[in-house]
Enzyme design. Structure first.
Site, PDB file in Angstrom:
ATOM      1  N   ARG A 217       0.861  -1.168   0.000  1.00 21.13           N
ATOM      2  CA  ARG A 217       0.000   0.000   0.000  1.00 21.13           C
ATOM      3  C   ARG A 217       0.904   1.226   0.000  1.00 21.13           C
ATOM      4  NH1 ARG A 217      -2.142  -3.534   3.968  1.00 21.13           N
ATOM      5  NH2 ARG A 217      -4.234  -4.326   3.440  1.00 21.13           N
ATOM      6  N   LYS A 242      -2.191  -2.126   7.545  1.00 20.01           N
ATOM      7  CA  LYS A 242      -3.613  -1.932   7.796  1.00 20.01           C
ATOM      8  C   LYS A 242      -4.074  -2.902   8.878  1.00 20.01           C
ATOM      9  CE  LYS A 242      -7.981  -1.363   5.352  1.00 20.01           C
ATOM     10  NZ  LYS A 242      -8.676  -1.465   4.056  1.00 20.01           N
ATOM     11  N   HIS A 308      -2.698   2.516  -6.160  1.00 22.03           N
ATOM     12  CA  HIS A 308      -3.142   1.250  -5.579  1.00 22.03           C
ATOM     13  C   HIS A 308      -3.305   0.169  -6.652  1.00 22.03           C
ATOM     14  CE1 HIS A 308      -4.329  -0.544  -1.795  1.00 22.03           C
ATOM     15  NE2 HIS A 308      -5.361  -1.135  -2.374  1.00 22.03           N
ATOM     16  N   ARG A 311      -0.653  -2.467  -6.651  1.00 24.66           N
ATOM     17  CA  ARG A 311      -0.883  -3.543  -5.675  1.00 24.66           C
ATOM     18  C   ARG A 311      -1.873  -4.570  -6.244  1.00 24.66           C
ATOM     19  NH1 ARG A 311      -1.232  -4.871  -0.001  1.00 24.66           N
ATOM     20  NH2 ARG A 311      -3.366  -5.337   0.659  1.00 24.66           N
ATOM     21  N   HIS A 334      -4.229  -9.487   3.829  1.00 22.35           N
ATOM     22  CA  HIS A 334      -5.685  -9.522   3.925  1.00 22.35           C
ATOM     23  C   HIS A 334      -6.125 -10.396   5.092  1.00 22.35           C
ATOM     24  CE1 HIS A 334      -6.309  -8.458  -0.609  1.00 22.35           C
ATOM     25  NE2 HIS A 334      -6.109  -7.401   0.148  1.00 22.35           N
ATOM     26  N   TYR A 343      -9.551 -11.108  -6.967  1.00 19.60           N
ATOM     27  CA  TYR A 343      -8.588 -11.081  -8.066  1.00 19.60           C
ATOM     28  C   TYR A 343      -8.818 -12.223  -9.055  1.00 19.60           C
ATOM     29  CZ  TYR A 343      -6.282  -7.582  -5.239  1.00 19.60           C
ATOM     30  OH  TYR A 343      -6.023  -6.446  -4.513  1.00 19.60           O
TER      31      TYR A 343
END
Length: 362
Positions: A217, A242, A308, A311, A334, A343
């Site tokens: 990120r 995150k 982004h 990524r 994640h 994805y």
């Protein structure tokens, strides 16, 4: 330092404050104001209109008035409202910090809570569940905000009532707006290569190579330290990503080569990997976003993509090359595999092997 008002020459008063562009813009709204560069202060006419204007434009700041001045400190209703809002938001901010939320979440929540309270023009304790519903409908229908934005606003409002005002019953029964599924914008390998190839600045090359090669990120890449690069194990340690979680991700040989060229040229040996303009700070996210946008224009990329997207492209390209989805999940940091599964919907893998029915009509 707040705003200090002192006695000046006849028919004028002195106004002193620490410089900020916003404060300067505000005082320029007063007719007859004058800057004195040698003394480093402003003067304004000692008139009722000028003084009232001064108190009004700086109502949300601490104002210290010389007792020898005949200035009434009775605030207007508008000024009192500004002062109340400032105090209220500070209370919310303090609670957010105590709950150990990130600074970004703090800014987002404060913005939503301020807009919610200003819309109703009432104290939060006076607002009921129907007022929250009305505000959410305003966002969704009249302002046409996305479900994601509205969900974010609801989270902020719930935090206000549950944690600050301790009135959980107010919002507990409000359903969250259904979030639509939006597929990420992905660049092809050729497009990524083109973007990286147009970069001439060593620092810019190192940053964008890292973002793509490790799936970082933008907030993660700018806050990297030299010690986070493990060239022996070929890993990058992402600290407090995150969700305030640490993780390891890939260190590409190509990215490492770019990093070494950059660090040698800029003499980066310790501390922040990408220092900012001021001592002790790191590069801002906005700076990196501008670098990426400029590179896209130079590379002739027409897609609507942001930093982004590198990524997203990292994850998609790994998936297309057969990397297990769970490994990609860990590299990206994640929490939920479902987040990573999106994805699969943008990957060319398997889809490119399917032949269109039109091609059978020959």
């Amino acid at each position: 330092m707040g705003i200090e008002i002192k006695k000046g020459e006849e028919k004028e008063i002195i106004v002193e404050f620490d410089y900020t562009p916003e404060r300067v813009e505000k005082i320029k709204l007063i007719y007859g104001r004058q800057w004195h560069p040698e003394e480093k202060f402003w003067t304004i006419p000692y008139t009722k209109d000028a003084v009232n204007k001064l108190l009004d434009i700086f109502a949300n700041e601490e104002i210290v008035i010389d007792s020898s001045l005949n200035i009434e400190v009775n605030q207007t209703e508008k000024q009192l409202e500004k002062l109340w809002m400032r105090s209220f938001l500070q209370e919310v901010k303090d609670e957010i910090k105590l709950q150990n939320y990130s600074s970004k979440t703090c800014d987002v929540y404060l913005g939503h809570i301020r807009r919610y309270v200003e819309y109703h023009a009432k104290k939060p304790k006076e607002l009921k569940e129907n007022d929250v519903r009305e505000y959410l409908l305003l966002l969704l229908e009249k302002q046409e905000r996305s479900s994601g934005y509205t969900n974010q606003a609801l989270s902020a409002i719930k935090f206000l009532y549950n944690e600050v005002l301790e009135k959980e019953r107010v919002t507990v029964n409000i359903p969250r707006p259904k979030k639509g599924r939006k597929l990420p914008n992905v660049l092809s390998e050729e497009e990524v290569a083109e973007i990286l190839s147009v970069l001439k600045n060593y620092k810019h090359r190192a940053i964008l190579n890292l973002v793509y090669s490790a799936g970082l990120r933008v907030s993660e890449v700018v806050s990297l330290k030299v010690e986070d690069i493990d060239s022996e194990r070929m890993l990058i340690r992402v600290k407090q990503g995150k969700g305030k979680k640490d993780r390891y991700t890939l260190l590409s040989e190509v990215a490492l080569k770019e990093l070494r060229r950059y660090s040698k040229k800029y003499r980066i040996e310790e501390g922040w990997l990408f220092p900012g303009g001021k001592e002790g700070t790191y590069l801002t996210e906005r700076s990196v976003q501008r670098v990426f946008k400029k590179a896209c224009r130079k590379a002739g990329i027409k897609k609507e993509v942001g930093i982004h997207s590198l990524r997203h492209s990292f994850a998609t390209h790994l998936l297309e090359k057969g990397t297990d989805l769970r490994y990609i999940q860990k590299l990206l940091g994640h929490k939920n595999l479902k987040t990573t599964e999106r994805y699969t919907h943008v990957s060319k893998k398997n889809i490119e092997d399917i032949k269109s029915p039109l091609d059978y009509l020959d």
